[in-house]
Motif scaffolding. Structure first.
Motif, PDB file in Angstrom:
ATOM      1  N   GLN A  74      47.843  56.493  34.339  1.00  0.00           N
ATOM      2  CA  GLN A  74      48.395  55.097  34.509  1.00  0.00           C
ATOM      3  C   GLN A  74      49.280  55.249  35.874  1.00  0.00           C
ATOM      4  O   GLN A  74      50.290  54.935  35.662  1.00  0.00           O
ATOM      5  N   SER A  93      42.288  52.628  36.664  1.00  0.00           N
ATOM      6  CA  SER A  93      41.636  51.161  36.372  1.00  0.00           C
ATOM      7  C   SER A  93      42.542  50.388  35.613  1.00  0.00           C
ATOM      8  O   SER A  93      43.057  49.379  35.632  1.00  0.00           O
ATOM      9  N   ASP A  94      43.300  51.286  34.888  1.00  0.00           N
ATOM     10  CA  ASP A  94      44.143  50.713  33.592  1.00  0.00           C
ATOM     11  C   ASP A  94      45.492  50.136  34.144  1.00  0.00           C
ATOM     12  O   ASP A  94      46.312  49.756  33.541  1.00  0.00           O
ATOM     13  N   VAL A  96      45.822  49.437  37.621  1.00  0.00           N
ATOM     14  CA  VAL A  96      45.698  48.481  38.771  1.00  0.00           C
ATOM     15  C   VAL A  96      46.084  46.948  38.532  1.00  0.00           C
ATOM     16  O   VAL A  96      46.652  46.339  39.619  1.00  0.00           O
ATOM     17  N   GLU A  97      45.756  46.617  37.451  1.00  0.00           N
ATOM     18  CA  GLU A  97      46.290  45.290  37.019  1.00  0.00           C
ATOM     19  C   GLU A  97      47.870  45.020  37.064  1.00  0.00           C
ATOM     20  O   GLU A  97      48.473  44.166  37.542  1.00  0.00           O
ATOM     21  N   LYS A  98      48.336  46.085  36.687  1.00  0.00           N
ATOM     22  CA  LYS A  98      50.043  46.253  36.410  1.00  0.00           C
ATOM     23  C   LYS A  98      50.381  46.153  37.797  1.00  0.00           C
ATOM     24  O   LYS A  98      51.433  45.655  38.445  1.00  0.00           O
ATOM     25  N   ASN A 100      49.038  45.079  40.712  1.00  0.00           N
ATOM     26  CA  ASN A 100      48.724  43.908  41.478  1.00  0.00           C
ATOM     27  C   ASN A 100      49.744  43.154  41.016  1.00  0.00           C
ATOM     28  O   ASN A 100      49.987  42.046  41.860  1.00  0.00           O
ATOM     29  N   ARG A 101      50.390  42.993  39.839  1.00  0.00           N
ATOM     30  CA  ARG A 101      51.387  41.920  39.303  1.00  0.00           C
ATOM     31  C   ARG A 101      52.732  42.057  40.221  1.00  0.00           C
ATOM     32  O   ARG A 101      53.666  41.156  40.477  1.00  0.00           O
ATOM     33  N   CYS A 105      49.599  46.841  46.529  1.00  0.00           N
ATOM     34  CA  CYS A 105      48.228  46.823  47.077  1.00  0.00           C
ATOM     35  C   CYS A 105      48.335  46.759  48.601  1.00  0.00           C
ATOM     36  O   CYS A 105      49.214  46.258  49.233  1.00  0.00           O
ATOM     37  N   HIS A 523      37.184  49.173  39.610  1.00  0.00           N
ATOM     38  CA  HIS A 523      38.228  48.467  39.888  1.00  0.00           C
ATOM     39  C   HIS A 523      38.841  48.416  41.058  1.00  0.00           C
ATOM     40  O   HIS A 523      39.994  47.835  41.298  1.00  0.00           O
ATOM     41  N   GLU A 524      38.202  48.913  42.258  1.00  0.00           N
ATOM     42  CA  GLU A 524      38.648  48.753  43.606  1.00  0.00           C
ATOM     43  C   GLU A 524      38.186  47.439  44.388  1.00  0.00           C
ATOM     44  O   GLU A 524      38.618  47.388  45.473  1.00  0.00           O
ATOM     45  N   ARG A 525      37.641  46.737  43.837  1.00  0.00           N
ATOM     46  CA  ARG A 525      37.111  45.320  44.240  1.00  0.00           C
ATOM     47  C   ARG A 525      36.390  45.626  45.578  1.00  0.00           C
ATOM     48  O   ARG A 525      36.419  44.976  46.258  1.00  0.00           O
TER      49      ARG A 525
END
Length: 654
Positions: A74, A93-94, A96-98, A100-101, A105, A523-525
Motif C-alpha cells: 500500500q 492499485s489499492d 492510488v485512490e487514497k 489521489n485524495r 499525483c 490503475h495508472e490511467r
C-alpha cells in the motif's frame, strides 16, 4: 512488516520536524487546508518532464526496481523535480485512490510552500533524507501518509530532484528510507557515469569487494589530470566538500602522479592498484577510460586504450524485462513467420530437446524462451536467465556454476549455488551465448554431458535436471571457423534452431502495439491505443531496437499521454523520429529524393561527398536559425544531441 503508531508532530526528531512546522506557519499555511486538486495540464507536465529529461530517463528503471521491492505494501514511488513537482509515480492499485485524495499525483507540487511539512518538501529544503510519519505532517489531510524521501543531486552536487516512497501509515517500515537512499544514490551514479562518459573515471574503496557496487567512490578527471567531480561515496571517503576537491590535483588526492596509474593499468588491464587518500587511508582502485576522437593522449597514455573496466559498468541488470506471462499462444499476433516458428517449437512440448534462438537484438528471444518454459511440463519449476554478455569473464563463471564459501576474495559467506543449480527441475536460458568465454564453454559442455555441476572451490558434484534454451545475435558457425566458439557445444545446444524476424519484417505491428499497451497496469490511467497518425509513423520506422525499442517507446509515450484516451504524435519521445526513416551511417536521417526538408532538397543520385556536404549544410543552417541551440536543432531534425555535437566537433577540426 514493522508497524509504528502515529506520533505527535514533533516527537522523536524535534529539530527537523519542529523547524519544518515553524516554516509552514511562517508561510501562512493552515493545518486544516484542503489539498490542491489542480495538477499541471498535460502540455505543461510534458514540458516539465522534457526539462528534466536526464533525471527522468535515469530514474525510471530505478523506480521500477524500487517499486518491485515494496510491491503490495500500500505505497507508491514518486519522482519530483528540484521544486517538489511530481514528474512520475508508480503505485499499488489499492493505494492510488487514497493517494489521489491528497493530490499525490504527477503535476502537483509537494514543496513546503504548498504542502507544509512533508518528506518531499522538507527533504528538499534541508538537502537530506527525511521521514515524515503520520501526524508529523503539517496538513491534517496528509496524516494518512508515511513518507520517506531522499534528494537527488547532479554530478556537480546540485539538487535536481527527489525520490520518495509514500504509503499508508499502518505499513510504516523502518528500512524504507534506506531503500530510498540507496535508490537515489543509484540514480546519481547513473547520472555521473553518463555525464563523464568521455572522462577518466577512478573507481575506489578501502575494501576491494565494494568496487563495482553502489558503495564505490567515483572520481572523474580530464585527460590532463584536472579534477572534474566525484560522487557521494567518493566525497565521504575524501572527507572534503566538492568545492575544495576541485582545487586539488590528482597527486594531492591519491598520493601518486597522474601518469603512473594510467601507464600501469594500460600495461596490465583489469588489475587493481593501491592509492592513498589525503587522510592516509589506502584504497583499492580501478580506472576506466574510453577516449573520444578529439581527446589528445595524456602523458603517454594511448587515447584508444581502455583501462580496468569495473564490474559496475557491466551490470548484469536487464534493461527490458519481458511480459509477465509469455505463452506460445500469446506470442502469435498474426505474423506468418512467427506463427511458423511457434508451430515448430510447439511440437517439442514435453520433450527436453535444446532450442537455439537466433535473431537481432531486441527481437523477443527471451519472450520465446519463457513461452517455451511455460508451455512445458517444467512450468511449475524455475525459469532462470543469464545474459552472458552482461558480465565480465571473472564473474560469469561464479554466476553460472556457483561457488563455495571462501572460493575467492569478496565471495559471499555460505557461497552461492549459481544459475545452473537454481534452474534445477526447470529451464536455463542463456542469452547471448556467443559471448561466453571459451573456458566457460568447456565447463558448460561438461555440465550438459554429465548433468552435474561442481561449484568453484568445491569438490562435490551436484546433479541437475534442466532444459536449456540458448539465444544469440551472433553467427555461431563463423565463430566456430574462427575458433572462438566450440563446435561440440554448438551441437549440444542446437537441437532445434529458429530465427526470429526483425520487427520491420513483421506484418503484425498493429497487433503488437495493442498487446503491449494491454499489459500496462490498469490503475495508472494509461491509454490503451494509439492514434492512426502514430500507427502510420510506427509503420515508417525501421526499428533498429526491434521489440525492445517498441516497448520502450510505448512506455514513455503512455506516461506522456497519461489520462488521455490514446497516444498522439506529440506524446512520442523526442528522438524517435530519428528512426522513422532510413538513416545514413553517420546517424543523419536522409530525406526522400527531391523532397524538400527545411528548405534544402537533395539530388536523387547524391555521391557520398555530396551527401556529407548536404548533411553538414542542413545541421549548420538549422543551428544558425535556432541561434546555436543544440537541443532545439536535434529535436527539429529528429536527431540525438550527440549526433549534432559530433558534427560540431568535426567542423571545428576543419
Amino acid at each position: 512488516m514493522i508497524h509504528r503508531p502515529a506520533s505527535p508532530p514533533i516527537a522523536g526528531r524535534p529539530d527537523v520536524i519542529a523547524q519544518a512546522h515553524a516554516r509552514s506557519i511562517e508561510l501562512g499555511l493552515r493545518a486544516s487546508e484542503t489539498p490542491d486538486f489542480h495538477p499541471l495540464r498535460r502540455p505543461a507536465l510534458r514540458e516539465l518532464v522534457d526539462r528534466n529529461q536526464s533525471l527522468y530517463t535515469h530514474a525510471l528503471p530505478v523506480m521500477e526496481t524500487l517499486h518491485a521491492q515494496i510491491v503490495d505494501t500500500q505505497s507508491m514511488v514518486v519522482l519530483t523535480d528540484n521544486h517538489g513537482v511530481i514528474l512520475h509515480s508508480l503505485g499499488d492499485s489499492d493505494f492510488v485512490e487514497k493517494a489521489n485524495r491528497v493530490a499525490l499525483c504527477p503535476g502537483v507540487s509537494w514543496a513546503e510552500a504548498d504542502r507544509g511539512t512533508n518528506a518531499i518538501g522538507t527533504a528538499l529544503v534541508d538537502s537530506q533524507p527525511t521521514v515524515v510519519h503520520a501526524e508529523e505532517h503539517f496538513l491534517h489531510a496528509n496524516r494518512i501518509l508515511t513518507c520517506s524521501c531522499a534528494p537527488i543531486a547532479d554530478p556537480f552536487g546540485r539538487t535536481i530532484g527527489a525520490l520518495d516512497v509514500s504509503g499508508d501509515t499502518r505499513g510504516f517500515h523502518k528500512h524504507t528510507l534506506a531503500l530510498v537512499r540507496m535508490s537515489a544514490q543509484m540514480i546519481e551514479n547513473h547520472l555521473f557515469s553518463n555525464q563523464f562518459a568521455d572522462s577518466i573515471r577512478i573507481h575506489f574503496h578501502a575494501r576491494a569487494e565494494f568496487i563495482g557496487t553502489l558503495f564505490e567512490g567515483l572520481a572523474a578527471f580530464a585527460p590532463d589530470g584536472t579534477f572534474l567531480s566525484a560522487n557521494r561515496s567518493a566525497l565521504f571517503q575524501f572527507g572534503r566538500p566538492l568545492a575544495e576537491l576541485q582545487r586539488q590535483p590528482f597527486d594531492a588526492l591519491f598520493g601518486i602522479a597522474f601518469a603512473t596509474p594510467l601507464q600501469q593499468t594500460s600495461r596490465a588491464p583489469g588489475e587493481s592498484i593501491v592509492l592513498t587518500l589525503p587522510s592516509g587511508v589506502r584504497v583499492v582502485a580501478r580506472g576506466e577510460f574510453t577516449a573520444p576522437r578529439y581527446f589528445a593522449p595524456a602523458d603517454g597514455f594511448a587515447a584508444s586504450s581502455r583501462i580496468a573496466v569495473s564490474a559496475a559498468t557491466r551490470s548484469s541488470a536487464r534493461p527490458c524485462e519481458p511480459a509477465p506471462l509469455a505463452t506460445l499462444e500469446t506470442l502469435d499476433t498474426g505474423d506468418a513467420q512467427v506463427a511458423a516458428i511457434l508451430r515448430r517449437v510447439a511440437k517439442l512440448r514435453g520433450r527436453d530437446i535444446p532450442v537455439l534462438v537466433l535473431g537481432k537484438t531486441g527481437t523477443g528471444k527471451e519472450w520465446l524462451a519463457r513461452a517455451i518454459h511455460h508451455d512445458s511440463p517444467r512450468r511449475a519449476a524455475p525459469f532462470v536467465a543469464l545474459n552472458c554478455a552482461s558480465l565480465p569473464e571473472t564473474l560469469i563463471e561464479a554466476e553460472l556454476f556457483g561457488y563455495e564459501d571462501g572460493a575467492f576474495t569478496g565471495a559471499k559467506k555460505r557461497g552461492s549455488v549459481g544459475k545452473i543449480v537454481q534452474a534445477d527441475g526447470g529451464t536455463l536460458f542463456l542469452d547471448e551465448i556467443g559471448d561466453m568465454p571459451l573456458a566457460q564453454q568447456v565447463r558448460l559442455m561438461r555440465v550438459l554431458q554429465e548433468r552435474t555441476v561442481v561449484p568453484l572451490g568445491g569438490t562435490r558434484a551436484i546433479p541437475v535436471d534442466l532444459r536449456i534454451v540458448c539465444a544469440t545475435h551472433r553467427n555461431l558457425r563463423a565463430m566456430i571457423e574462427a575458433g572462438t566458439f566450440r563446435e561440440d557445444l554448438y551441437y549440444r545446444i542446437n537441437g532445434l534452431v529458429v530465427t526470429l524476424p526483425a520487427l520491420r519484417d513483421r506484418t503484425d505491428l498493429a497487433a503488437l502495439v495493442t498487446r503491449m499497451l494491454a499489459l500496462q497496469p490498469d490503475h495508472e490511467r494509461l491509454p490503451r491505443r494509439v492514434s492512426e497518425a502514430v500507427l502510420a509513423r510506427f509503420v515508417q520506422c525501421r526499428w533498429p531496437g526491434n521489440l525492445r525499442q517498441l516497448a520502450n517507446v510505448l512506455r514513455t509515450a503512455s506516461i506522456m499521454a497519461e489520462g488521455a484516451q490514446q497516444i498522439e504524435l506529440e506524446d512520442l519521445p523526442e528522438d524517435f523520429l530519428q528512426d522513422c526513416i532510413e538513416a545514413e551511417p553517420d546517424g543523419i536521417s536522409k530525406p526522400p529524393a527531391s523532397v524538400p526538408c527545411n528548405g534544402i532538397s537533395e539530388p536523387a543520385a547524391a555521391t557520398p561527398a555530396r551527401m556529407e556536404d548536404w548533411q553538414a549544410t542542413l545541421i549548420a543552417q538549422t543551428l544558425a536559425r535556432l541561434d546555436g541551440n543544440v537541443s532545439a536543432a536535434a529535436r527539429e531534425l529528429g536527431l540525438a544531441r550527440n549526433t549534432v555535437y559530433r558534427y560540431l566537433r568535426r567542423a571545428s577540426t576543419h
